[in-house]
Design a protein around this motif. Structure first.
Motif, mmCIF file in Angstrom:
data_model
loop_
_atom_site.group_PDB
_atom_site.id
_atom_site.type_symbol
_atom_site.label_atom_id
_atom_site.label_comp_id
_atom_site.label_asym_id
_atom_site.label_seq_id
_atom_site.Cartn_x
_atom_site.Cartn_y
_atom_site.Cartn_z
ATOM 1 N N ASP A 297 0.850 -1.187 0.000
ATOM 2 C CA ASP A 297 0.000 0.000 0.000
ATOM 3 C C ASP A 297 0.886 1.238 0.000
ATOM 4 O O ASP A 297 1.868 1.304 0.745
ATOM 5 C CB ASP A 297 -0.884 0.030 1.263
ATOM 6 C CG ASP A 297 -1.969 -1.023 1.230
ATOM 7 O OD1 ASP A 297 -2.507 -1.277 0.140
ATOM 8 O OD2 ASP A 297 -2.263 -1.591 2.293
ATOM 9 N N PRO B 79 0.698 5.763 -0.865
ATOM 10 C CA PRO B 79 -0.153 6.908 -1.227
ATOM 11 C C PRO B 79 -0.270 7.051 -2.744
ATOM 12 O O PRO B 79 0.657 6.696 -3.494
ATOM 13 C CB PRO B 79 0.584 8.098 -0.611
ATOM 14 C CG PRO B 79 1.428 7.515 0.486
ATOM 15 C CD PRO B 79 1.819 6.157 -0.005
ATOM 16 N N ASP B 80 -1.396 7.570 -3.170
ATOM 17 C CA ASP B 80 -1.647 7.732 -4.605
ATOM 18 C C ASP B 80 -0.569 8.556 -5.295
ATOM 19 O O ASP B 80 -0.174 8.246 -6.424
ATOM 20 C CB ASP B 80 -3.014 8.388 -4.832
ATOM 21 C CG ASP B 80 -4.169 7.468 -4.468
ATOM 22 O OD1 ASP B 80 -3.960 6.231 -4.407
ATOM 23 O OD2 ASP B 80 -5.280 7.987 -4.235
ATOM 24 N N ALA B 81 -0.071 9.592 -4.628
ATOM 25 C CA ALA B 81 0.952 10.450 -5.242
ATOM 26 C C ALA B 81 2.235 9.666 -5.505
ATOM 27 O O ALA B 81 2.850 9.806 -6.567
ATOM 28 C CB ALA B 81 1.239 11.659 -4.357
ATOM 29 N N GLU B 82 2.635 8.824 -4.554
ATOM 30 C CA GLU B 82 3.839 8.014 -4.753
ATOM 31 C C GLU B 82 3.624 6.973 -5.841
ATOM 32 O O GLU B 82 4.522 6.700 -6.637
ATOM 33 C CB GLU B 82 4.252 7.321 -3.452
ATOM 34 C CG GLU B 82 4.879 8.271 -2.446
ATOM 35 C CD GLU B 82 5.283 7.557 -1.173
ATOM 36 O OE1 GLU B 82 4.904 6.389 -0.961
ATOM 37 O OE2 GLU B 82 5.996 8.191 -0.369
ATOM 38 N N ARG B 83 2.439 6.398 -5.888
ATOM 39 C CA ARG B 83 2.118 5.405 -6.914
ATOM 40 C C ARG B 83 2.164 6.052 -8.294
ATOM 41 O O ARG B 83 2.702 5.479 -9.246
ATOM 42 C CB ARG B 83 0.725 4.814 -6.636
ATOM 43 C CG ARG B 83 0.203 3.888 -7.707
ATOM 44 C CD ARG B 83 0.890 2.542 -7.614
ATOM 45 N NE ARG B 83 0.169 1.518 -8.333
ATOM 46 C CZ ARG B 83 0.512 1.084 -9.545
ATOM 47 N NH1 ARG B 83 1.552 1.591 -10.157
ATOM 48 N NH2 ARG B 83 -0.163 0.136 -10.126
ATOM 49 N N ALA B 84 1.646 7.264 -8.410
ATOM 50 C CA ALA B 84 1.663 7.968 -9.695
ATOM 51 C C ALA B 84 3.092 8.300 -10.102
ATOM 52 O O ALA B 84 3.464 8.149 -11.276
ATOM 53 C CB ALA B 84 0.826 9.240 -9.603
ATOM 54 N N GLU B 85 3.908 8.749 -9.144
ATOM 55 C CA GLU B 85 5.307 9.063 -9.451
ATOM 56 C C GLU B 85 6.057 7.807 -9.873
ATOM 57 O O GLU B 85 6.836 7.821 -10.827
ATOM 58 C CB GLU B 85 5.975 9.703 -8.240
ATOM 59 C CG GLU B 85 7.378 10.179 -8.518
ATOM 60 C CD GLU B 85 7.996 10.946 -7.366
ATOM 61 O OE1 GLU B 85 9.090 11.488 -7.574
ATOM 62 O OE2 GLU B 85 7.402 10.999 -6.271
#
Length: 66
Positions: A7, A9-15
């Motif tokens: 799991d 955060p969305d921001a890290e996943r996008a990066e």
């Protein structure tokens, strides 16, 4: 091969997805490469520490082995 779910955060996943795409890798491939690099670095660090301690306590280790 087994599966691992991480799991983040969305921001890290996008990066991560952007960087993987920019380097021609899948997200999974980029994560696996990062984990392998971390494992290798830790193995080298632990091995170096073991050698340092063995050298520092060589006399004791020799006596214990007798």
């Amino acid at each position: 091969m087994s599966e691992l779910i991480i799991d983040m955060p969305d921001a890290e996943r996008a990066e991560l997805a952007d960087l993987a795409d920019a380097t021609g890798q899948s997200v999974e491939g980029a994560v696996l490469a990062a984990v392998r690099g971390w494992v290798q670095g830790e193995r080298e660090r632990a091995g170096g520490e073991a050698l340092r301690l063995a050298g520092r306590h060589a006399g004791l280790l020799r006596r214990l082995g007798e």
